[in-house]
Motif scaffolding. Structure first.
Motif, PDB file in Angstrom:
ATOM      1  N   MET A  21      15.973  33.372  14.504  1.00 30.85           N
ATOM      2  CA  MET A  21      15.284  32.354  13.707  1.00 30.85           C
ATOM      3  C   MET A  21      16.271  31.572  12.847  1.00 30.85           C
ATOM      4  SD  MET A  21      11.730  34.289  12.679  1.00 30.85           S
ATOM      5  CE  MET A  21      10.908  32.736  12.330  1.00 30.85           C
ATOM      6  N   ALA A  22      17.282  32.272  12.328  1.00 28.16           N
ATOM      7  CA  ALA A  22      18.299  31.611  11.503  1.00 28.16           C
ATOM      8  C   ALA A  22      19.046  30.554  12.309  1.00 28.16           C
ATOM      9  CB  ALA A  22      19.271  32.652  10.952  1.00 28.16           C
ATOM     10  N   ARG A  23      19.315  30.856  13.572  1.00 27.96           N
ATOM     11  CA  ARG A  23      20.041  29.903  14.424  1.00 27.96           C
ATOM     12  C   ARG A  23      19.261  28.602  14.574  1.00 27.96           C
ATOM     13  NH1 ARG A  23      19.398  31.848  19.352  1.00 27.96           N
ATOM     14  NH2 ARG A  23      18.178  30.004  19.925  1.00 27.96           N
TER      15      ARG A  23
ATOM     16  N   LEU B 216      21.970  42.883  16.146  1.00 29.68           N
ATOM     17  CA  LEU B 216      21.330  41.582  16.333  1.00 29.68           C
ATOM     18  C   LEU B 216      19.851  41.752  16.026  1.00 29.68           C
ATOM     19  CD1 LEU B 216      21.347  38.629  17.365  1.00 29.68           C
ATOM     20  CD2 LEU B 216      20.997  39.524  19.665  1.00 29.68           C
ATOM     21  N   ASN B 217      19.327  40.899  15.154  1.00 25.70           N
ATOM     22  CA  ASN B 217      17.931  40.996  14.748  1.00 25.70           C
ATOM     23  C   ASN B 217      17.189  39.705  15.032  1.00 25.70           C
ATOM     24  OD1 ASN B 217      17.651  43.701  13.296  1.00 25.70           O
ATOM     25  ND2 ASN B 217      19.486  42.851  12.326  1.00 25.70           N
ATOM     26  N   PHE B 218      15.857  39.817  15.089  1.00 25.91           N
ATOM     27  CA  PHE B 218      15.040  38.634  15.359  1.00 25.91           C
ATOM     28  C   PHE B 218      15.267  37.568  14.297  1.00 25.91           C
ATOM     29  CE2 PHE B 218      11.327  36.370  16.941  1.00 25.91           C
ATOM     30  CZ  PHE B 218      11.369  36.692  18.295  1.00 25.91           C
TER      31      PHE B 218
ATOM     32  N   GLY C  31      24.580  37.784  10.343  1.00 35.19           N
ATOM     33  CA  GLY C  31      24.726  39.237  10.484  1.00 35.19           C
ATOM     34  C   GLY C  31      24.273  39.993   9.261  1.00 35.19           C
ATOM     35  N   MET C  32      23.187  40.787   9.408  1.00 39.15           N
ATOM     36  CA  MET C  32      22.611  41.528   8.298  1.00 39.15           C
ATOM     37  C   MET C  32      23.009  42.997   8.281  1.00 39.15           C
ATOM     38  SD  MET C  32      18.831  39.900   8.905  1.00 39.15           S
ATOM     39  CE  MET C  32      18.039  40.905   7.657  1.00 39.15           C
ATOM     40  N   GLU C  33      23.585  43.480   9.384  1.00 38.75           N
ATOM     41  CA  GLU C  33      23.942  44.897   9.434  1.00 38.75           C
ATOM     42  C   GLU C  33      25.130  45.107  10.360  1.00 38.75           C
ATOM     43  OE1 GLU C  33      20.710  47.220  11.111  1.00 38.75           O
ATOM     44  OE2 GLU C  33      20.263  45.628  12.559  1.00 38.75           O
ATOM     45  N   CYS C  34      25.951  46.090  10.000  1.00 37.84           N
ATOM     46  CA  CYS C  34      27.081  46.463  10.838  1.00 37.84           C
ATOM     47  C   CYS C  34      27.471  47.900  10.508  1.00 37.84           C
ATOM     48  CB  CYS C  34      28.269  45.519  10.646  1.00 37.84           C
ATOM     49  SG  CYS C  34      29.124  45.670   9.050  1.00 37.84           S
ATOM     50  N   ALA C  35      28.412  48.417  11.274  1.00 39.36           N
ATOM     51  CA  ALA C  35      28.942  49.761  11.028  1.00 39.36           C
ATOM     52  C   ALA C  35      30.432  49.747  11.327  1.00 39.36           C
ATOM     53  CB  ALA C  35      28.232  50.787  11.902  1.00 39.36           C
TER      54      ALA C  35
ATOM     55  N   ARG D 180      16.791  32.920   4.226  1.00 46.06           N
ATOM     56  CA  ARG D 180      17.720  33.772   3.486  1.00 46.06           C
ATOM     57  C   ARG D 180      19.161  33.589   3.923  1.00 46.06           C
ATOM     58  NH1 ARG D 180      16.396  34.838  -1.073  1.00 46.06           N
ATOM     59  NH2 ARG D 180      17.206  36.954  -1.263  1.00 46.06           N
ATOM     60  N   LEU D 181      19.410  32.697   4.866  1.00 42.66           N
ATOM     61  CA  LEU D 181      20.763  32.429   5.336  1.00 42.66           C
ATOM     62  C   LEU D 181      21.294  31.162   4.669  1.00 42.66           C
ATOM     63  CD1 LEU D 181      22.793  33.547   7.556  1.00 42.66           C
ATOM     64  CD2 LEU D 181      22.037  31.610   8.929  1.00 42.66           C
TER      65      LEU D 181
END
Length: 380
Positions: A75-77, A69-71, A92-96, A83-84
């Motif tokens: 802001m996107a919400r 979860l990123n800042f 979601g910009m990152e996962c593993a 960029r969304l």
């Protein structure tokens, strides 16, 4: 996007729009995803069901185990992150996770590989199909939660400090939001350079943690003027300012720079004052936004840089080189993502609240299923 059947949930998730399965394939399996249904408060992000096909040529299918979860997601919400794609959309910009299938032409990944994934959006799902070039092998000994905490924050901190900031021994750095994801990463990276003095702003309750992590001078931005506090200790100011705040704070940061100092702005956190978009906060932030021309810069002997990882989604070689350096630092034990808390998809509102109210020390992580310890407690 292909998936194995999702585990039974307490309530049937709503059906969300998703990609069509590839022609000629059987019915795609269903999986759970977090979907931004519209701009607004925490309730706008919902768990919904999706169907999708297998990976396309050049892609891999990843079974997701943890998401960052990123800042920018906050802001996107609120509709403040350009960029969304427009909602309904999966953020979601990152996962593993683990590679579960390969598309045609993929040679450098294997089924079973543990990978970190970086994308512009779309990764808050149980299963994702992404270009293989957007995946990075996890180093030995790294947990999925740590992997989901590495890419966005540490790439940002590394490029700000070393590529723009040219951080060197015996310099000083001011890190705002020092207990957050980027702040924590920046502190650890500063500690890889000899005798760097770190000033860090955070609420007073986080100061002990900051001191333990290597911040020489924690400053409570809620009760003190951080610029005055920095001047008391270092009258000439600092060599580097990391500015995720924007507005009047960018001007304050610029004025705190020593000659040959560098300010790197990488966010506008001052826009966020509550769950929903605040037009007054937006107007105040933009009115107070820092502005300077080239001739003024010449006279000041200072530099101003702008950084936005979201606009480097095509810079595979550049970003890949940074990730390789970060993986090496992790393997040497010089950096280690600090996890604040782990939340199941169903509690995404609580996870966002944790970050937006600035209660976190380190990274907030989302997982498709509740952590095993919590699951056991619920059973009992």
């Amino acid at each position: 996007m292909s998936a194995e059947p999702a585990p039974a949930a307490a309530a049937a998730p709503e059906q969300a729009p998703g990609p069509e399965p590839p022609a000629g394939g059987g019915e795609a399996a269903e999986h759970r995803a977090l979907v931004l249904t519209g701009f607004g408060g925490y309730e706008k992000v919902k768990v919904q069901a999706r169907r999708g096909g297998g990976p396309r040529p050049g892609e891999v299918s990843v079974l997701v185990r943890a998401c960052g979860l990123n800042f920018a997601d906050l802001m996107a919400r609120q509709g403040l992150y350009d960029r969304l794609p427009p909602p309904p959309v999966c953020p979601g910009m990152e996962c593993a996770g683990t590679v579960r299938a390969l598309g045609d032409g993929v040679r450098d990944r294997q089924v079973g590989d543990k990978v970190m994934v970086l994308a512009r959006s779309g990764l808050w799902q149980e299963v994702v199909n992404v270009p293989a070039s957007q995946t990075f092998l996890m180093p030995e000994g790294m947990s999925f939660e740590e992997a989901a905490a590495l890419l966005v924050n540490y790439i940002t901190a590394y490029m700000i400090l070393f590529d723009f900031g040219n951080l060197r021994p015996n310099q000083s750095v001011l890190i705002h939001m020092a207990a957050g994801g980027v702040g924590t990463a920046a502190i650890q990276l500063c500690k890889t350079v000899e005798n760097v003095t770190i000033f860090g702003t955070a609420s007073a309750s986080k100061h002990d943690s900051l001191k333990e992590s290597g911040v020489a001078h924690p400053i409570d931005y809620r009760t003190m003027d951080y610029a005055e506090e920095v001047r008391k200790i270092s009258p000439k100011g600092v060599d580097i300012v990391l500015d995720p705040l924007g507005g009047s704070d960018t001007s304050k940061g610029f004025n705190l720079l020593k000659p040959m100092g560098k300010l790197i702005t990488y966010g506008v956190a001052n826009l966020l004052t509550g769950q929903k978009k605040n037009l007054m906060a937006m107007a105040k932030t933009w009115w107070n936004q820092f502005s300077i021309n080239a001739l003024q810069l010449l006279h000041h002997n200072k530099a101003v840089c702008g950084y936005h990882l979201g606009y480097m989604d095509e810079e595979f070689e550049l970003v890949g080189g940074v990730v390789a350096k970060l993986v090496n630092l992790y393997s040497q034990g010089k950096i280690k993502p600090k996890i604040d808390s782990v939340w199941p998809f169903d509690q995404v509102a609580d996870a966002m609240r944790q970050m937006q109210e600035k209660k976190n020390v380190g990274k907030v992580i989302l997982v498709p299923e509740a952590p095993k310890e919590e699951a056991k407690k619920e059973e009992n």
